[in-house]
Write a protein that holds these residues in place. Sequence first.
Motif, PDB file in Angstrom:
ATOM      1  N   ILE A  40       8.602 -46.718 -11.726  1.00 24.57           N
ATOM      2  CA  ILE A  40       9.573 -47.937 -12.657  1.00 24.57           C
ATOM      3  C   ILE A  40      10.702 -46.798 -12.924  1.00 24.57           C
ATOM      4  O   ILE A  40      10.444 -45.570 -13.316  1.00 24.57           O
ATOM      5  CB  ILE A  40       9.137 -48.659 -13.383  1.00 24.57           C
ATOM      6  CG1 ILE A  40       8.000 -49.229 -13.115  1.00 24.57           C
ATOM      7  CG2 ILE A  40       9.950 -49.039 -14.407  1.00 24.57           C
ATOM      8  CD1 ILE A  40       6.899 -49.572 -14.316  1.00 24.57           C
ATOM      9  N   SER A  41      11.925 -46.820 -12.439  1.00 22.89           N
ATOM     10  CA  SER A  41      12.697 -46.291 -12.262  1.00 22.89           C
ATOM     11  C   SER A  41      13.792 -46.432 -13.598  1.00 22.89           C
ATOM     12  O   SER A  41      14.566 -48.085 -13.021  1.00 22.89           O
ATOM     13  CB  SER A  41      13.226 -45.293 -11.597  1.00 22.89           C
ATOM     14  OG  SER A  41      13.696 -45.954 -10.332  1.00 22.89           O
ATOM     15  N   PHE A  43      14.453 -47.749 -16.335  1.00 19.68           N
ATOM     16  CA  PHE A  43      14.308 -48.265 -17.460  1.00 19.68           C
ATOM     17  C   PHE A  43      15.277 -48.618 -18.717  1.00 19.68           C
ATOM     18  O   PHE A  43      16.093 -47.912 -19.281  1.00 19.68           O
ATOM     19  CB  PHE A  43      13.270 -48.123 -17.564  1.00 19.68           C
ATOM     20  CG  PHE A  43      12.533 -49.425 -19.069  1.00 19.68           C
ATOM     21  CD1 PHE A  43      13.117 -50.743 -18.585  1.00 19.68           C
ATOM     22  CD2 PHE A  43      11.817 -49.599 -20.359  1.00 19.68           C
ATOM     23  CE1 PHE A  43      12.087 -51.645 -19.337  1.00 19.68           C
ATOM     24  CE2 PHE A  43      11.542 -50.108 -20.629  1.00 19.68           C
ATOM     25  CZ  PHE A  43      11.626 -51.478 -21.109  1.00 19.68           C
ATOM     26  N   GLY A  51      18.345 -45.255 -18.962  1.00 25.05           N
ATOM     27  CA  GLY A  51      17.027 -43.894 -18.725  1.00 25.05           C
ATOM     28  C   GLY A  51      17.711 -43.172 -17.936  1.00 25.05           C
ATOM     29  O   GLY A  51      19.466 -42.662 -17.679  1.00 25.05           O
ATOM     30  N   GLU A  59      17.248 -39.773 -23.032  1.00 20.11           N
ATOM     31  CA  GLU A  59      17.248 -41.260 -23.284  1.00 20.11           C
ATOM     32  C   GLU A  59      18.401 -41.342 -24.949  1.00 20.11           C
ATOM     33  O   GLU A  59      17.965 -40.384 -25.900  1.00 20.11           O
ATOM     34  CB  GLU A  59      16.488 -41.795 -23.690  1.00 20.11           C
ATOM     35  CG  GLU A  59      15.319 -41.866 -22.505  1.00 20.11           C
ATOM     36  CD  GLU A  59      13.820 -42.687 -22.680  1.00 20.11           C
ATOM     37  OE1 GLU A  59      13.795 -42.990 -23.954  1.00 20.11           O
ATOM     38  OE2 GLU A  59      13.378 -42.802 -21.922  1.00 20.11           O
ATOM     39  N   ALA A  74      16.079 -52.382 -14.822  1.00 24.84           N
ATOM     40  CA  ALA A  74      14.402 -51.174 -14.059  1.00 24.84           C
ATOM     41  C   ALA A  74      14.917 -51.734 -12.555  1.00 24.84           C
ATOM     42  O   ALA A  74      14.783 -52.673 -12.548  1.00 24.84           O
ATOM     43  CB  ALA A  74      13.122 -51.427 -15.032  1.00 24.84           C
ATOM     44  N   GLU A 139       7.535 -52.709 -23.945  1.00 23.16           N
ATOM     45  CA  GLU A 139       6.558 -52.590 -22.710  1.00 23.16           C
ATOM     46  C   GLU A 139       7.116 -52.964 -21.877  1.00 23.16           C
ATOM     47  O   GLU A 139       6.904 -53.986 -21.360  1.00 23.16           O
ATOM     48  CB  GLU A 139       5.125 -52.249 -23.221  1.00 23.16           C
ATOM     49  CG  GLU A 139       5.195 -51.145 -23.882  1.00 23.16           C
ATOM     50  CD  GLU A 139       3.095 -51.689 -24.652  1.00 23.16           C
ATOM     51  OE1 GLU A 139       2.402 -51.223 -25.548  1.00 23.16           O
ATOM     52  OE2 GLU A 139       2.581 -53.176 -23.988  1.00 23.16           O
ATOM     53  N   THR A 150       2.085 -50.273 -13.065  1.00 21.01           N
ATOM     54  CA  THR A 150       2.569 -48.575 -13.286  1.00 21.01           C
ATOM     55  C   THR A 150       2.771 -48.930 -15.231  1.00 21.01           C
ATOM     56  O   THR A 150       4.214 -50.532 -15.039  1.00 21.01           O
ATOM     57  CB  THR A 150       3.821 -48.032 -12.666  1.00 21.01           C
ATOM     58  OG1 THR A 150       2.396 -47.403 -11.766  1.00 21.01           O
ATOM     59  CG2 THR A 150       4.332 -46.980 -13.573  1.00 21.01           C
ATOM     60  N   GLU A 151       3.370 -48.446 -15.772  1.00 20.43           N
ATOM     61  CA  GLU A 151       4.034 -48.862 -17.517  1.00 20.43           C
ATOM     62  C   GLU A 151       5.138 -47.468 -18.095  1.00 20.43           C
ATOM     63  O   GLU A 151       4.903 -46.608 -17.311  1.00 20.43           O
ATOM     64  CB  GLU A 151       2.556 -49.200 -18.142  1.00 20.43           C
ATOM     65  CG  GLU A 151       2.746 -49.734 -19.790  1.00 20.43           C
ATOM     66  CD  GLU A 151       2.148 -49.326 -20.914  1.00 20.43           C
ATOM     67  OE1 GLU A 151       2.908 -49.152 -21.943  1.00 20.43           O
ATOM     68  OE2 GLU A 151       0.913 -49.848 -20.569  1.00 20.43           O
ATOM     69  N   VAL A 152       6.147 -48.979 -17.921  1.00 19.35           N
ATOM     70  CA  VAL A 152       6.897 -47.361 -19.068  1.00 19.35           C
ATOM     71  C   VAL A 152       6.890 -48.194 -20.297  1.00 19.35           C
ATOM     72  O   VAL A 152       7.523 -49.468 -20.636  1.00 19.35           O
ATOM     73  CB  VAL A 152       7.994 -47.242 -18.147  1.00 19.35           C
ATOM     74  CG1 VAL A 152       8.038 -46.642 -16.943  1.00 19.35           C
ATOM     75  CG2 VAL A 152       8.891 -48.654 -17.845  1.00 19.35           C
ATOM     76  N   GLU A 153       7.844 -48.015 -21.340  1.00 19.82           N
ATOM     77  CA  GLU A 153       7.487 -47.877 -22.819  1.00 19.82           C
ATOM     78  C   GLU A 153       8.686 -47.389 -23.702  1.00 19.82           C
ATOM     79  O   GLU A 153       9.438 -46.566 -22.941  1.00 19.82           O
ATOM     80  CB  GLU A 153       6.509 -47.739 -23.495  1.00 19.82           C
ATOM     81  CG  GLU A 153       6.000 -46.403 -24.046  1.00 19.82           C
ATOM     82  CD  GLU A 153       4.806 -46.230 -24.184  1.00 19.82           C
ATOM     83  OE1 GLU A 153       5.145 -45.186 -24.927  1.00 19.82           O
ATOM     84  OE2 GLU A 153       3.912 -47.551 -24.455  1.00 19.82           O
ATOM     85  N   GLY A 154       9.087 -47.531 -24.563  1.00 16.07           N
ATOM     86  CA  GLY A 154      10.388 -46.959 -25.429  1.00 16.07           C
ATOM     87  C   GLY A 154      10.174 -48.118 -26.818  1.00 16.07           C
ATOM     88  O   GLY A 154       9.380 -48.400 -27.053  1.00 16.07           O
TER      89      GLY A 154
END
Length: 276
Positions: A40-41, A43, A51, A59, A74, A139, A150-154
């Motif tokens: 994942i890029s 995001f 991102g 960020e 994303a 998330e 795959t997980e990304v968060e912010g």
Amino acid sequence: MKTKSIKTNFKFLAIIAFLALTFQSCNNDDDSIELGGPVISEFEYGEGHHGEDEDHDHEEEAYAYKGSDMHLEATITSDVKIASISLSVHTHDVEPGDDEVEWDFEKVFTDEKYLVLNPTFHEHIDIPSNIPAGEYHVELVVTDEDGKSTEVEGHVDIMEPITISEPSVDTTVTRGDDFHAEFMINAVKGIHNVSVDVHAHGLTVAEGEVEWDFEKEFEDKYHEKTEVEFHEHIDVPATAPAGEYHIIFTVKDEDGNTQKYETHIDVTKEGAITKA
């Protein structure tokens, strides 16, 4: 005879070595084509957030507004087709106030456009207008058909679409006079109008007095402006009963969102009373 035996053994060993190298090479090839999980890029979520890419090497603070929607996007790279994309928005540190409710958003996206190789995730989710403002956790989880995730968060700051600041309202007024009220308004969607409601409960109306309730919408000076100072003088009738009055200022934006500021003012008896 001895020389021939040595040559035979050498050939045998060479064959064994060749087979071993071939087997090892096959193993290495197997390792090199082992499929990894989704990547994942870029995001992005909310406003003011980018991102990490060639144009934005860090960020920025993300924000969104109550009663509006939040943009999410994303880029997903995958060796096998995507099976699902899960999105969660929640908070642990924000307590609901009066007329507010907790908000936890969870949704699994299995749209056909996402169940492919290398999809781009792009959604807009509605943010309720009756949730508490504050910091929320975002998330995004992408799972492929091999079960790899795959997980990304912010974090995103969900803010009020309308803010009222620096209020200055008279605390006392003599009936027959006027009182002054001013404050700053910021409304990202533009102001529709500002209404003022002045009323009292339980005041005794004496002879020569008339019960007073004031309601008015102010629009001309404020309509469609995103930042402006509300500044008005409101007349109090000379016949109004003396006592404490409740004042409610309500700012309404073009999307129907509202923000209130409430205070009190004492109307005093000094001054002439006009008889009905």
